[in-house]
Design an enzyme around this catalytic site. Structure first.
Site, PDB file in Angstrom:
ATOM      1  N   HIS A   1     -10.031   2.954   0.131  1.00 12.36           N
ATOM      2  CA  HIS A   1     -10.012   3.024   1.151  1.00 12.36           C
ATOM      3  C   HIS A   1     -10.743   1.398   1.162  1.00 12.36           C
ATOM      4  O   HIS A   1     -11.592   1.435   1.824  1.00 12.36           O
ATOM      5  CB  HIS A   1     -10.484   3.485   2.442  1.00 12.36           C
ATOM      6  CG  HIS A   1      -9.699   4.387   3.279  1.00 12.36           C
ATOM      7  ND1 HIS A   1      -9.813   4.013   4.837  1.00 12.36           N
ATOM      8  CD2 HIS A   1      -8.375   4.319   3.772  1.00 12.36           C
ATOM      9  CE1 HIS A   1      -9.148   4.011   5.737  1.00 12.36           C
ATOM     10  NE2 HIS A   1      -8.430   4.129   4.882  1.00 12.36           N
TER      11      HIS A   1
ATOM     12  N   HIS B   1       0.869  -1.598   0.127  1.00  9.80           N
ATOM     13  CA  HIS B   1      -0.038  -0.098  -0.348  1.00  9.80           C
ATOM     14  C   HIS B   1       1.019   1.502  -0.022  1.00  9.80           C
ATOM     15  O   HIS B   1       0.812   2.700  -0.484  1.00  9.80           O
ATOM     16  CB  HIS B   1      -1.073  -0.285   1.364  1.00  9.80           C
ATOM     17  CG  HIS B   1      -2.132   1.313   1.490  1.00  9.80           C
ATOM     18  ND1 HIS B   1      -2.834   1.002   0.391  1.00  9.80           N
ATOM     19  CD2 HIS B   1      -1.712   2.228   1.814  1.00  9.80           C
ATOM     20  CE1 HIS B   1      -3.859   2.194   0.685  1.00  9.80           C
ATOM     21  NE2 HIS B   1      -3.130   3.164   1.639  1.00  9.80           N
TER      22      HIS B   1
END
Length: 763
Positions: free
Chosen positions: A105, A54
């Site tokens: 997200h 990420h």
């Protein structure tokens, strides 16, 4: 007792939980080689979150470099900041610049839908704020499993309340986005949030720590145990919601604290007391300290025990990994510290000097006088592992593309066409989404001039001149599965076209690339094809990619989501009073189709709804045609020729006619070409088409304009009155608009069994 650097050097064989923190064995070995010893537990924590997929983009970095091939100029002006910064910044003229970015997200929003989505909005807003801009609007691109699935009923309301609640509390209008349902997202929803901000050129700020002796100040919320290893770990491996360790990893948001943080930060900028700034997102303090130091001209020393805590039991490793929200880090000259703290106090924002910029190139973090981190910040922030993952076109791709729609039964009579139209307009992906959008405030601040359900959101930037920007996000993941290269270009073309129909000139792109596991060669092939498609497409359209996000590991077990390269396009309009809305405006206006229709129904909504089919080849995309079409729409808007314009996409011409009629309650009567298949004309999803309406007196001018740009024009019919309005296709069917509206509007309330109070009455 903390594991110090000294202790780490003295105990080289001490076992460490590198695997539990998401590191591979060779990555842990590389960290030891970099340091010349084993890492301390705090160093291990930093490397683990900063080297996660990420944060480090370790599987995508080699491919994302291709975006650097694109020109840094835009049709509107210069790109003032691009990839590598918190967000891209584009010159839009008159001394203004706009910064915008979209990020994901996803996994946090599945674990805890409300907080996952809320903190996704909060994080992207702080990215925009960190560039020196005032956030002025948000958008969201959402993907869920089938509407009827119980888990969708759990996830969707929480995500919507999180997006709406956080944005509404900040006073930011939610001006657009998407909601898509597909079985591949069951267990792995996508929550992609976009924010746009405005600044003057001279207000641009960058994330770097410069000037030895300058002070490092942490300000905003206190640090807690929520979000430890949150997005950085959750989004960096194949999702398994059965692991209890994932449950506490979702951050908890406080939008009222964020609102104070926004206003406080903007006053700090105005006071000229900030020399460098970084928001806290994934990886928390580990990210802010290492990235600021790595981008600067020296190092940084931090006293971690000065960090204000909500939980005094946190170990230093946990403080470094915490992703608690509403926090920023600033670099401030010593003489400005008092003024900085004074401004923070006035906004009731906690601020603490936690360190200083140093002359060397080290990031040193101390805990109660002992050194627990001593690293080269570049090795943490920028020099992590880079993987060239194997990729290969999967064998099943040929099978999928060969399974076209030619053998599927098609409606042949007028009654069958009418029934098909009603089935499609009431289907989850084409139905009324106001159950969702009414929970968002679309008009707060008073500068929203277009918002959902328009094709693009539009915001006024300058009240005196009317300068504005338009934004749209799009992606048809069904097309991307059929051909990821073409599918990515179709997403780009649709977002580009949605901005153009408003009368704005598309100028720049931000993308959020959502895919399955990069360790699967088939997924990596999809990803590389999508990158190539976007790079080639942006070169033709002249729209640089200013930044974005890659989200991998979007799969449950071995089942990946459909490849979903969401594309956001931003455009500039000189005067928002010249905007062109979606809805038919007046009886008697002529209705015209720009662009050609072909028999292109593979991957269409019709194929999905009528036959539960996904196969064949997606529609052809002609980006040169898209440029010419955008030029026509922009000039027609400036000259005031059009009363409405609506992009044709999902559901084809039939859906565009329905939505253009429903928007203001006018009916429409059209006549299809006599030599054409009415089914193809109504439901094909050929790209590069726009439905427009205009007074009859302007028809010749539009015809001339289209001829000058080589854009095909097909007269279709006329707008009819609002009384007893119908959608009528000559020789085929006539459906009362109220019957269509009833079908279109019933789907979400009937399934979700709730009626949230509309945030904006009548919106």
């Amino acid at each position: 007792m903390a594991d110090t650097v000294e202790n780490a050097a003295a105990t080289p064989d001490q076992a460490q939980p590198w695997a539990e923190l998401g590191l591979k064995e060779d990555e842990y070995t590389r960290i030891r080689e970099i340091l010349g010893r084993r890492p301390s537990s705090s160093e291990l924590a930093m490397y683990s979150v900063m080297w996660s997929e990420h944060c480090s983009y370790k599987s995508s970095k080699v491919h994302l470099r291709r975006f650097g091939e694109l020109s840094q100029d835009t049709p509107a002006g210069k790109l003032l900041a691009g990839i590598g910064e918190n967000a891209g910044v584009v010159d839009i003229g008159q001394g203004y610049a706009v910064t915008f970015k979209i990020e994901s997200h996803n996994h946090p929003s599945y674990v805890e839908p409300h907080q996952g989505a809320a903190t996704g909005v909060g994080g992207i807003v702080r990215d925009i704020l960190a560039m020196g801009a005032r956030p002025v609007g948000v958008m969201d691109a959402l993907r869920f499993g089938p509407l009827e699935e119980p888990d969708t009923h759990r996830v969707l309301p929480g995500v919507v309340s999180g997006v709406g609640g956080y944005g509404n509390c900040l006073g930011l209008p939610n001006i657009g986005g998407e909601v898509v349902f597909d079985r591949s997202y069951l267990g792995n929803p996508l929550v992609n949030a976009l924010c746009v901000g405005v600044l003057r050129h001279e207000d641009l700020h960058l994330a770097k720590a410069t000037g030895a002796g300058n002070q490092v100040i942490l300000y905003g919320a206190a640090t807690g145990g929520d979000g430890i290893g949150g997005a950085s770990i959750l989004a960096s491996e194949t999702f398994d919601d059965d692991k209890p360790s994932k449950r506490p990893a979702v951050q908890v948001g406080d939008p009222f604290m964020e609102k104070l943080l926004i206003e406080c930060t903007l006053e700090l900028f105005a006071a000229g007391v900030v020399t460098g700034i970084q928001d806290f997102g994934a990886a928390g303090i580990s990210c802010a300290t290492s990235e600021l130091a790595a981008a600067g001209d020296g190092g940084m020393r931090v006293e971690l025990d000065r960090v204000p805590l909500r939980d005094s039991s946190l170990a230093p490793e946990e403080i470094l990994m915490s992703e608690s929200q509403e926090r920023m880090m600033a670099v401030v000259e010593p003489g400005d510290v008092a003024r900085f703290l004074e401004i923070c106090a006035r906004w009731d924002v906690q601020a603490t000097v936690v360190g200083e910029v140093t002359e060397d190139d080290r990031l040193v973090i101390e805990w109660h006088g002992e050194t627990i981190v001593d690293v080269d910040p570049r090795t943490v922030a920028h020099e992590g592992p880079v993987y060239e993952r194997p990729y290969a076109r999967p064998a099943w791709q040929d099978t999928v593309q060969a399974d076209g729609v030619e053998g599927l039964a098609r409606p042949a009579t007028g009654d069958e066409l009418a029934a098909t139209l009603l089935a499609l307009v009431g289907s989850p992906n084409l139905c009324d989404k106001s159950w969702i959008t009414n929970q968002y405030d679309r008009y707060v601040r008073g500068n929203s001039v277009l918002a959902q359900p328009e094709d693009a959101g539009m915001l006024r930037i300058d009240e005196e001149t009317g300068l504005g920007v338009a934004l749209s996000t799009d992606c048809n993941s069904r097309f991307a599965l059929l051909d990821p290269y073409v599918g990515a270009q179709l997403a780009l073309a649709e977002a580009y076209r949605n901005v153009a129909v408003t009368g704005a000139q598309p100028v720049a792109v931000s993308d959020c690339l959502n895919f399955g596991s990069p360790e699967d060669p088939a997924v990596m092939w999809q990803f590389t094809q999508a990158i190539a498609g976007l790079v080639d497409g942006c070169q033709v359209l002249g729209t640089p990619v200013t930044g974005g996000n890659v989200s991998f590991y979007n799969q449950t077990g071995s089942t990946p989501i459909l490849p979903t390269p969401v594309v956001g396009v931003m455009g500039v309009i000189e005067d928002v009073r010249r905007r062109v809305p979606v809805g038919f405006a007046g009886a008697g206006d002529v209705v015209v189709l720009l662009g050609d229709t072909r028999d292109e129904l593979a991957g269409s909504v019709w194929a999905a709804v009528a036959h539960d089919h996904l196969g064949g080849r997606p529609p052809v995309v002609d980006l040169e045609h898209e440029r010419r079409l955008a030029a026509v729409l922009g000039e027609a808007g400036r000259r005031g020729l059009l009363t409405s314009a609506h992009d044709l996409a999902d559901g084809g011409l039939a859906q565009a006619l329905v939505e253009s009629s429903l928007r203001r309650g006018h009916g429409v009567t059209v006549e299809l070409p006599a030599d054409a298949d009415p089914f193809v004309q109504l439901f094909s999803e050929s790209s590069g088409r726009v439905l427009v309406s205009l007074p009859a007196a302007g028809a010749d001018a539009l015809t001339t304009l289209c001829a000058e740009h080589g854009v095909p024009l097909h007269p279709l019919g006329r707008v009819t009155g609002a009384e007893d309005a119908t959608v009528a296709v000559a020789g085929q069917f006539s459906l009362p608009l109220e019957q269509i509206r009833t079908t279109w509007s019933a789907t979400l309330p009937a399934v979700l069994a709730a009626d949230p109070i509309a945030v904006v009455a009548g919106a």
